[in-house]
Enzyme design. Structure first.
Site, PDB file in Angstrom:
ATOM      1  N   ASN A   7       0.852  -1.187   0.000  1.00 55.08           N
ATOM      2  CA  ASN A   7       0.000   0.000   0.000  1.00 55.08           C
ATOM      3  C   ASN A   7       0.895   1.247   0.000  1.00 55.08           C
ATOM      4  O   ASN A   7       1.671   1.450   0.939  1.00 55.08           O
ATOM      5  CB  ASN A   7      -0.883  -0.060   1.256  1.00 55.08           C
ATOM      6  CG  ASN A   7      -1.850   1.084   1.337  1.00 55.08           C
ATOM      7  OD1 ASN A   7      -1.492   2.217   1.029  1.00 55.08           O
ATOM      8  ND2 ASN A   7      -3.062   0.822   1.755  1.00 55.08           N
ATOM      9  N   HIS A  10       1.077   5.828   2.136  1.00 55.30           N
ATOM     10  CA  HIS A  10       1.904   6.586   3.073  1.00 55.30           C
ATOM     11  C   HIS A  10       3.018   7.373   2.392  1.00 55.30           C
ATOM     12  O   HIS A  10       3.546   8.324   2.962  1.00 55.30           O
ATOM     13  CB  HIS A  10       2.445   5.681   4.174  1.00 55.30           C
ATOM     14  CG  HIS A  10       1.332   5.182   5.045  1.00 55.30           C
ATOM     15  ND1 HIS A  10       0.661   6.004   5.910  1.00 55.30           N
ATOM     16  CD2 HIS A  10       0.737   3.973   5.113  1.00 55.30           C
ATOM     17  CE1 HIS A  10      -0.297   5.315   6.499  1.00 55.30           C
ATOM     18  NE2 HIS A  10      -0.276   4.077   6.037  1.00 55.30           N
ATOM     19  N   HIS A  43      -5.516   3.672  -1.740  1.00 49.27           N
ATOM     20  CA  HIS A  43      -6.857   4.013  -1.246  1.00 49.27           C
ATOM     21  C   HIS A  43      -7.156   5.456  -1.623  1.00 49.27           C
ATOM     22  O   HIS A  43      -6.484   6.377  -1.150  1.00 49.27           O
ATOM     23  CB  HIS A  43      -6.857   3.834   0.284  1.00 49.27           C
ATOM     24  CG  HIS A  43      -8.180   4.087   0.938  1.00 49.27           C
ATOM     25  ND1 HIS A  43      -8.382   3.872   2.289  1.00 49.27           N
ATOM     26  CD2 HIS A  43      -9.371   4.523   0.467  1.00 49.27           C
ATOM     27  CE1 HIS A  43      -9.629   4.170   2.604  1.00 49.27           C
ATOM     28  NE2 HIS A  43     -10.253   4.591   1.518  1.00 49.27           N
ATOM     29  N   ARG A  45      -9.252   8.171  -0.877  1.00 53.22           N
ATOM     30  CA  ARG A  45     -10.247   8.563   0.129  1.00 53.22           C
ATOM     31  C   ARG A  45     -11.068   9.730  -0.396  1.00 53.22           C
ATOM     32  O   ARG A  45     -10.604  10.505  -1.241  1.00 53.22           O
ATOM     33  CB  ARG A  45      -9.548   8.959   1.439  1.00 53.22           C
ATOM     34  CG  ARG A  45      -8.821   7.805   2.103  1.00 53.22           C
ATOM     35  CD  ARG A  45      -8.297   8.213   3.466  1.00 53.22           C
ATOM     36  NE  ARG A  45      -9.358   8.261   4.446  1.00 53.22           N
ATOM     37  CZ  ARG A  45      -9.564   7.326   5.380  1.00 53.22           C
ATOM     38  NH1 ARG A  45      -8.774   6.282   5.473  1.00 53.22           N
ATOM     39  NH2 ARG A  45     -10.565   7.441   6.234  1.00 53.22           N
ATOM     40  N   ARG A  49      -6.866  12.803   1.144  1.00 56.81           N
ATOM     41  CA  ARG A  49      -5.819  13.228   2.089  1.00 56.81           C
ATOM     42  C   ARG A  49      -4.427  12.716   1.718  1.00 56.81           C
ATOM     43  O   ARG A  49      -3.440  13.247   2.167  1.00 56.81           O
ATOM     44  CB  ARG A  49      -6.168  12.822   3.519  1.00 56.81           C
ATOM     45  CG  ARG A  49      -6.117  11.332   3.747  1.00 56.81           C
ATOM     46  CD  ARG A  49      -6.256  10.990   5.208  1.00 56.81           C
ATOM     47  NE  ARG A  49      -7.627  11.173   5.675  1.00 56.81           N
ATOM     48  CZ  ARG A  49      -8.107  10.557   6.759  1.00 56.81           C
ATOM     49  NH1 ARG A  49      -7.324   9.768   7.458  1.00 56.81           N
ATOM     50  NH2 ARG A  49      -9.349  10.727   7.140  1.00 56.81           N
ATOM     51  N   GLU A  70      -8.607   0.619  -3.307  1.00 53.87           N
ATOM     52  CA  GLU A  70      -9.497   0.645  -2.138  1.00 53.87           C
ATOM     53  C   GLU A  70     -10.369   1.881  -2.205  1.00 53.87           C
ATOM     54  O   GLU A  70      -9.850   2.990  -2.379  1.00 53.87           O
ATOM     55  CB  GLU A  70      -8.671   0.762  -0.852  1.00 53.87           C
ATOM     56  CG  GLU A  70      -8.080  -0.497  -0.362  1.00 53.87           C
ATOM     57  CD  GLU A  70      -7.249  -0.222   0.893  1.00 53.87           C
ATOM     58  OE1 GLU A  70      -7.485   0.763   1.606  1.00 53.87           O
ATOM     59  OE2 GLU A  70      -6.333  -1.008   1.111  1.00 53.87           O
ATOM     60  N   THR A 101      -8.355   3.306   8.305  1.00 54.60           N
ATOM     61  CA  THR A 101      -9.590   2.503   8.308  1.00 54.60           C
ATOM     62  C   THR A 101      -9.677   1.705   9.602  1.00 54.60           C
ATOM     63  O   THR A 101      -8.855   0.824   9.859  1.00 54.60           O
ATOM     64  CB  THR A 101      -9.595   1.566   7.084  1.00 54.60           C
ATOM     65  OG1 THR A 101      -9.120   2.296   5.956  1.00 54.60           O
ATOM     66  CG2 THR A 101     -10.985   1.043   6.821  1.00 54.60           C
ATOM     67  N   GLU A 151     -11.074  -9.233   2.462  1.00 53.67           N
ATOM     68  CA  GLU A 151      -9.822  -8.900   3.147  1.00 53.67           C
ATOM     69  C   GLU A 151     -10.175  -8.778   4.620  1.00 53.67           C
ATOM     70  O   GLU A 151     -11.031  -7.969   4.997  1.00 53.67           O
ATOM     71  CB  GLU A 151      -9.221  -7.591   2.622  1.00 53.67           C
ATOM     72  CG  GLU A 151      -7.913  -7.260   3.360  1.00 53.67           C
ATOM     73  CD  GLU A 151      -7.158  -6.088   2.764  1.00 53.67           C
ATOM     74  OE1 GLU A 151      -7.186  -5.898   1.526  1.00 53.67           O
ATOM     75  OE2 GLU A 151      -6.532  -5.354   3.552  1.00 53.67           O
ATOM     76  N   HIS A 195      -3.847  -4.573   7.586  1.00 53.79           N
ATOM     77  CA  HIS A 195      -3.928  -3.560   8.631  1.00 53.79           C
ATOM     78  C   HIS A 195      -3.089  -3.942   9.843  1.00 53.79           C
ATOM     79  O   HIS A 195      -3.352  -4.946  10.491  1.00 53.79           O
ATOM     80  CB  HIS A 195      -5.362  -3.293   9.092  1.00 53.79           C
ATOM     81  CG  HIS A 195      -5.507  -1.907   9.625  1.00 53.79           C
ATOM     82  ND1 HIS A 195      -5.970  -0.866   8.864  1.00 53.79           N
ATOM     83  CD2 HIS A 195      -5.168  -1.386  10.812  1.00 53.79           C
ATOM     84  CE1 HIS A 195      -5.935   0.224   9.586  1.00 53.79           C
ATOM     85  NE2 HIS A 195      -5.446  -0.064  10.764  1.00 53.79           N
ATOM     86  N   GLY A 196      -2.108  -3.131  10.108  1.00 52.57           N
ATOM     87  CA  GLY A 196      -1.295  -3.303  11.320  1.00 52.57           C
ATOM     88  C   GLY A 196      -0.229  -4.385  11.221  1.00 52.57           C
ATOM     89  O   GLY A 196       0.455  -4.670  12.205  1.00 52.57           O
ATOM     90  N   GLY A 217       1.113  -1.498   4.342  1.00 57.46           N
ATOM     91  CA  GLY A 217       1.577  -0.167   3.947  1.00 57.46           C
ATOM     92  C   GLY A 217       2.511   0.474   4.945  1.00 57.46           C
ATOM     93  O   GLY A 217       3.711   0.618   4.712  1.00 57.46           O
ATOM     94  N   HIS A 218       1.970   0.843   6.113  1.00 54.74           N
ATOM     95  CA  HIS A 218       2.690   1.710   7.046  1.00 54.74           C
ATOM     96  C   HIS A 218       4.041   1.144   7.453  1.00 54.74           C
ATOM     97  O   HIS A 218       5.061   1.842   7.409  1.00 54.74           O
ATOM     98  CB  HIS A 218       1.807   1.959   8.280  1.00 54.74           C
ATOM     99  CG  HIS A 218       2.369   2.970   9.207  1.00 54.74           C
ATOM    100  ND1 HIS A 218       3.076   2.628  10.331  1.00 54.74           N
ATOM    101  CD2 HIS A 218       2.366   4.321   9.151  1.00 54.74           C
ATOM    102  CE1 HIS A 218       3.469   3.730  10.949  1.00 54.74           C
ATOM    103  NE2 HIS A 218       3.047   4.770  10.259  1.00 54.74           N
TER     104      HIS A 218
HETATM  105  N1  PXP Z   1      -5.820  -2.969   3.802  1.00 50.16           N
HETATM  106  C1  PXP Z   1      -6.783  -2.043   3.965  1.00 50.16           C
HETATM  107  C2  PXP Z   1      -8.152  -2.348   3.454  1.00 50.16           C
HETATM  108  C3  PXP Z   1      -6.491  -0.804   4.574  1.00 50.16           C
HETATM  109  O1  PXP Z   1      -7.466   0.117   4.718  1.00 50.16           O
HETATM  110  C4  PXP Z   1      -5.175  -0.546   5.007  1.00 50.16           C
HETATM  111  C5  PXP Z   1      -4.850   0.764   5.651  1.00 50.16           C
HETATM  112  O2  PXP Z   1      -4.809   1.780   4.727  1.00 50.16           O
HETATM  113  C6  PXP Z   1      -4.211  -1.529   4.785  1.00 50.16           C
HETATM  114  C7  PXP Z   1      -4.554  -2.739   4.201  1.00 50.16           C
HETATM  115  C8  PXP Z   1      -2.764  -1.315   5.161  1.00 50.16           C
HETATM  116  O3  PXP Z   1      -2.648  -1.166   6.542  1.00 50.16           O
HETATM  117  P1  PXP Z   1      -1.245  -0.761   7.165  1.00 50.16           P
HETATM  118  O4  PXP Z   1      -0.895   0.574   6.623  1.00 50.16           O
HETATM  119  O5  PXP Z   1      -1.515  -0.760   8.636  1.00 50.16           O
HETATM  120  O6  PXP Z   1      -0.265  -1.823   6.750  1.00 50.16           O
END
Ligand code: PXP
Length: 250
Positions: A7, A10, A43, A45, A49, A70, A101, A151, A195-196, A217-218
């Site tokens: 992702n 960032h 994504h 949005r 942003r 996304e 999210t 997902e 996520h995370g 992503g992060h």
């Molecule tokens: N998948 C989805 C659907 C998300 O909304 C996000 C956060 O933008 C991610 C994956 C990636 O999450 P992270 O940045 O925590 O790895």
């Protein structure tokens, strides 16, 4: 093998922090590809942003791997996705005030709207994926919409893993995600996760049956500050597919 979707939101977040033209998420995506990413996620949005319309179009035009787009379940975003024609669209809940999210879609409460989006996307040849929590009801409703993939929001799973102090606790944290993915597979859904996930917990995903794809992503963009994006991606891909990872409860 677990596919890695990177992702690149960032990267755009850093650009937007200064209103500059750099760093470019498109350039980042090319490096992710070289590092072994299997797809690129972004994504768009509603408040733009980080990723903007032009980023999404340029990503689609330049990457040689699938684009996972996304979006929130709105008519504006659906129209954009139909023009963009990415490989897949992941429908996510979106709140303006959230930092990221925060949870999965409430598919039962918004069933007709989500099912209509799924049908429209899949009729256009785009794989529809629903971002949901690891709960059996959410999986059953997702399958009823006709979506081809889900997902699972791994936020809770990651927090539990991060706070666990014993291997037994880590295995316990896996259980809801494992059960949900088995059910999803039985109902014909591809299982993605996101996520995370970071370098200290993503390897546990290998113990989840039918885990096909992780979207991260992060942690990757954060690690890239120290070692470069290409290496950050390669290391994450190895972690997700590490044959030596065999935790043992005893
Ligand atoms: N998948 C989805 C659907 C998300 O909304 C996000 C956060 O933008 C991610 C994956 C990636 O999450 P992270 O940045 O925590 O790895």
């Amino acid at each position: 093998m677990i596919r890695l979707g990177v992702n690149v939101d960032h990267v755009a977040t850093v650009r937007q922090a200064r209103g500059e033209t750099y760093p470019s998420p498109v350039q980042a995506a090319a490096l992710c590809e070289t590092g072994g990413a299997d797809n690129i996620t972004c994504h768009l949005r509603e408040d733009r942003r980080h990723i903007n319309d032009s980023d999404a179009s340029l990503l689609k035009a330049t990457i040689n791997i699938p684009l996972n787009f996304e979006i929130a379940c709105t008519s504006e975003m659906l129209a954009f996705a139909l023009k963009l024609k990415p490989h897949s669209v992941t429908l996510v809940p979106e709140k303006r005030e959230e930092r990221t999210t925060e949870g999965g879609l409430n598919v039962s409460a918004n069933f007709d709207l989500i099912a209509k989006h799924v049908e429209t996307l899949q009729n256009a040849g785009i794989l529809a994926c629903l971002f949901i929590e690891s709960e059996s009801n959410a999986v059953k409703f997702a399958a009823k919409t006709g979506a081809k993939a889900v997902e699972f929001h791994t936020g809770k799973f990651c927090k539990q893993l991060d706070h666990a102090t014993t291997t037994k606790d880590r295995f316990a944290a896996l259980q809801p995600v494992k059960s949900a993915s088995i059910l999803a597979h039985e109902l014909g859904l591809q299982c993605h996760f996101g996520h995370g996930l970071h370098y200290g917990n993503a390897n546990w995903l290998q113990l989840v049956d039918f885990a096909e794809e992780a979207n991260i992503g992060h942690s990757i963009v954060a690690r890239a500050i120290f070692c470069g994006l290409e290496k950050a991606v390669t290391d994450m891909k190895s972690l997700l597919n590490d044959p030596k990872f065999r935790p043992y409860i005893g």
